[in-house]
Design a protein around this motif. Structure first.
Motif, PDB file in Angstrom:
ATOM      1  N   ASN A 111     -15.906  -2.295   3.588  1.00 57.49           N
ATOM      2  CA  ASN A 111     -14.973  -3.096   4.368  1.00 57.49           C
ATOM      3  C   ASN A 111     -14.903  -2.663   5.817  1.00 57.49           C
ATOM      4  O   ASN A 111     -14.677  -3.477   6.699  1.00 57.49           O
ATOM      5  CB  ASN A 111     -13.577  -3.028   3.751  1.00 57.49           C
ATOM      6  N   TRP A 126      -8.394   0.505  -0.069  1.00 62.48           N
ATOM      7  CA  TRP A 126      -9.403   1.092  -0.964  1.00 62.48           C
ATOM      8  C   TRP A 126      -9.471   2.611  -0.798  1.00 62.48           C
ATOM      9  O   TRP A 126      -9.629   3.359  -1.755  1.00 62.48           O
ATOM     10  CB  TRP A 126     -10.790   0.494  -0.695  1.00 62.48           C
ATOM     11  N   TYR A 127      -9.331   3.023   0.441  1.00 58.94           N
ATOM     12  CA  TYR A 127      -9.348   4.461   0.723  1.00 58.94           C
ATOM     13  C   TYR A 127      -8.224   5.165  -0.025  1.00 58.94           C
ATOM     14  O   TYR A 127      -8.424   6.201  -0.670  1.00 58.94           O
ATOM     15  CB  TYR A 127      -9.232   4.665   2.236  1.00 58.94           C
ATOM     16  N   ASN A 159       0.834  -1.197   0.000  1.00 57.28           N
ATOM     17  CA  ASN A 159       0.000   0.000   0.000  1.00 57.28           C
ATOM     18  C   ASN A 159       0.873   1.252   0.000  1.00 57.28           C
ATOM     19  O   ASN A 159       0.657   2.177  -0.783  1.00 57.28           O
ATOM     20  CB  ASN A 159      -0.903  -0.033   1.234  1.00 57.28           C
ATOM     21  N   LEU A 178     -16.237   1.337  -1.350  1.00 61.08           N
ATOM     22  CA  LEU A 178     -15.702   0.019  -1.001  1.00 61.08           C
ATOM     23  C   LEU A 178     -14.959   0.064   0.325  1.00 61.08           C
ATOM     24  O   LEU A 178     -14.999  -0.893   1.106  1.00 61.08           O
ATOM     25  CB  LEU A 178     -14.759  -0.470  -2.092  1.00 61.08           C
ATOM     26  N   ALA A 179     -14.283   1.183   0.573  1.00 64.91           N
ATOM     27  CA  ALA A 179     -13.622   1.335   1.870  1.00 64.91           C
ATOM     28  C   ALA A 179     -14.652   1.237   2.978  1.00 64.91           C
ATOM     29  O   ALA A 179     -14.436   0.582   4.001  1.00 64.91           O
ATOM     30  CB  ALA A 179     -12.892   2.665   1.941  1.00 64.91           C
ATOM     31  N   CYS A 224     -14.343   3.659  -4.964  1.00 62.06           N
ATOM     32  CA  CYS A 224     -13.283   3.247  -4.033  1.00 62.06           C
ATOM     33  C   CYS A 224     -13.656   3.591  -2.595  1.00 62.06           C
ATOM     34  O   CYS A 224     -13.530   2.763  -1.690  1.00 62.06           O
ATOM     35  CB  CYS A 224     -11.972   3.923  -4.388  1.00 62.06           C
ATOM     36  N   LEU A 239      -4.112  -5.287  -1.900  1.00 58.76           N
ATOM     37  CA  LEU A 239      -5.471  -5.797  -1.650  1.00 58.76           C
ATOM     38  C   LEU A 239      -5.463  -7.307  -1.466  1.00 58.76           C
ATOM     39  O   LEU A 239      -6.169  -7.840  -0.611  1.00 58.76           O
ATOM     40  CB  LEU A 239      -6.386  -5.430  -2.817  1.00 58.76           C
TER      41      LEU A 239
END
Lengths: 531, 84
Positions: A442, A416-417, A380, A438-439, A435, A403
């Motif tokens: 999760n 994702w963040y 990341n 999606l963050a 994105c 990921l």
């Protein structure tokens, strides 16, 4: 072949090859045959200890109870620069909050997670219990519960005939006469047995939530270890520094810091050891005396010049005190001595990233990759550095790896963040939107993602949605200034001046030097004055 | 972060001459106006901290311990269901 071997030798071989379970099993068989086999007994104790051994210097997990009921700090209102509790007071050399995100306690996020510095102390009980992601503080209620209880329970469950050594039946005086046996036994009690004895009680108390009682209850836990250490040091006529250090460790776990300090100091007089310096410094950090700890480390460095752990200790304290430039200096010093020091590389890397030098940060993180570290966090970070250093070819592949390597949903949420940021950077707002969503999928408590989503919604002109998202963000992470400021801006635009003013003040409290907030407040004051 | 500002440049003395033909204007003097527009702030990208070896080991042991406990509990539950 194995069956023909002398079992004790085989057990030793297992132990040396760090196959502790096999070693312990073999020792159990031997002990069944001859219950008074001291060699097998000691080996089993050591194997069981090694299985759960954690470096005591590194472990300092403060529970909520210790944190909230801490009365060890000498000054309740310390002067600036002399305390770890007021990180904001000594900001020198570090990037501002507008660039580097902060944790719940107001410290800039660190490049490296250690058990002891997961974050500073939150101000209120409410904050302590609620654990937003930005702070990385999933704390146990007390340090004696949480992780250690779980470990203890598991080790008890896995041995069907009950614990290996029945501590309550042990004649500690007898064992203290035999120094070699005593040392192994002590380590076993300290590391393995830990709190097996009181675990049932603790569980009950946990549910009731009576913290002070829990603290008192802890006395039982280390009592055996402490008793043994006390007897042994008596037996060695107070001449063995090792036992003094162990007594100090017990006192430390019991929260009796002044007594621990005495023991460590006495041990240092007899024999100067790096470990003892580190333990003593840990005591001073717990007493909230970072300056004393720093002096101690420097004393230690006089005796052991260039010792990496001491240098690293200094750097950590500077980092905790928000003195980023000094911290970076010492981390560089660490790297001069040991150029594979992960913590130093990671911290310097993150420092460079947040001081607008992603290219240099990228080199540091690449170095970590070369050294064989292979996890989601590293990829990341590599992805982010690549993007901001304009090496676009590597960005997305790094994030893909990150990921796929993410161990839990929170980690995936953070990846994702950050991917959302990349999408914002290339101007693809719909991708960014996805994105950040999606963050949130999760990790539903990802305050930063809420804030950024709100900004995107606002660009589309969806004021109400943006306001709702911002409210969620600011309630999840009141320590961040962004949601407050954004809320103030929106409210100002739609003419809700009162709410705007309230939010702007919150934003100012979180980040006093933010110029835009100050402007906004000034503007609003003028409006109110005109009314 | 640099604010996206709007620059308005005007130079009154040249205006009359330039009215007929459209040529670019690069005035050397005159007042400069910058309007500050407050924009909303994004939260910053977040580098993830690496974990120390001790922490990783702790977490691994913790996970293993929890799995053991979980299995044990499941086994107990199964047994209870059988006896009932």
């Amino acid at each position: 072949m194995g069956s023909e071997m002398e079992p004790l030798l085989l057990a030793w071989s297992y132990f040396r090859r760090r196959k502790f379970q096999l070693c312990a099993d073999l020792c159990t068989q031997m002990l069944e045959k001859s219950p008074y086999d001291q060699a097998a007994w000691i080996l089993k104790a050591r194997a069981l200890t090694e299985m759960v051994y954690i470096d005591e210097i590194d472990v300092d997990q403060e529970g909520i109870a210790e944190m909230m009921l801490d009365e060890n700090a000498i000054a309740q209102v310390p002067r600036p620069g002399t305390s770890l509790k007021l990180p904001g007071t000594n900001q020198t050399g570090g990037p501002s909050q507008a660039v580097r995100p902060i944790t719940q306690a107001g410290r800039p996020i660190t490049g490296f997670l250690r058990p002891s510095t997961q974050s500073g102390r939150p101000g209120t009980m409410e904050q302590a219990i609620r654990t937003p992601r930005t702070a990385y503080t999933a704390r146990p209620i007390t340090s004696s519960s949480g992780r250690f209880v779980r470990l203890g329970t598991a080790s008890m469950l896995t041995s069907p005939d009950g614990p290996f050594i029945n501590l309550s039946r042990l004649n500690l005086t007898k064992y203290s006469q035999k120094p070699k046996l005593a040392k192994a036994l002590f380590e076993y009690i300290f590391h393995h047995e830990n709190d097996v004895k009181t675990i049932h009680l603790e569980d009950v108390v946990l549910h009731l939530g009576i913290y002070p009682f829990l603290l008192r209850n802890k006395n039982h836990i280390e009592k055996n270890a402490l008793d043994l250490a006390a007897l042994s040091t008596e037996h060695s006529q107070y001449k063995d520094w090792w036992w003094k250090v162990q007594i100090g460790k017990c006192y430390y776990r019991l929260g009796m810091y002044r007594e621990a300090e005495k023991q460590f100091k006495s041990a240092l007089k007899q024999q100067e050891m790096v470990d003892t310096f580190l333990y003593l410094a840990k005591v001073y950090v717990s007493l909230d005396q970072p300056v004393t700890a720093l002096n101690l480390f420097k004393q230690g460095l006089d005796k052991f010049p260039g010792e990496v752990t001491l240098l690293c200790g200094i750097a950590r304290i500077y980092e905790e005190m928000n003195n980023m430039s000094s911290a970076a200096e010492y981390y560089k010093e660490v790297l001069k001595q040991d150029n594979t020091h992960v913590e130093a590389i990671a911290c310097i890397g993150s420092n460079h990233f947040y001081s607008d030098q992603p290219e240099i940060a990228l080199r540091f993180y690449r170095r970590l990759l070369q050294m064989g570290i292979y996890n989601g966090q590293l990829f990341n970070n590599l992805g982010l550095c690549c993007f901001y250093a304009q090496q676009y070819d590597m960005t997305l592949t790094s994030f893909e790896r990150a990921l796929s390597l993410a161990e839990n949903e929170e980690e995936a949420a953070d990846v994702w963040y950050n991917l959302g940021h990349v999408a914002v950077g290339i101007g693809d707002t719909s991708l960014a939107h996805q994105c950040f969503r999606l963050a949130l999928v999760n990790n539903n408590n990802h305050a930063e993602a809420y804030n950024n989503l709100a900004v995107l919604e606002m660009r589309k002109g969806h004021v109400e949605q943006a306001r709702a998202l911002l409210q969620t963000a600011s309630s999840l992470a009141p320590h961040m200034y962004e949601p407050h400021f954004n809320f103030a801006t929106i409210s100002d635009k739609i003419g809700d001046l009162q709410r705007s003013y309230v939010a702007a003040q919150k934003s100012e409290a979180a980040f006093p030097d933010h110029v835009d907030t100050q402007h906004l407040i000034k503007q609003l004051r003028q409006h109110f004055a005109m009314l | 972060m640099v604010k996206a500002g709007k620059n308005t440049v005007s130079n009154n003395s040249d205006m009359a001459e330039l009215k007929s033909m459209f040529r670019e204007v690069l005035p050397k003097q005159g007042p400069l106006f910058v309007e500050d527009i407050t924009t909303m702030v994004l939260c910053k990208p977040k580098l993830l901290p690496l974990k120390s070896l001790t922490l990783e080991k702790l977490e691994k042991m913790h996970q293993a311990a929890q799995n053991t406990i979980h299995q044990q509990e499941m086994a107990e539950k199964d047994q209870r269901q059988i006896t009932h």
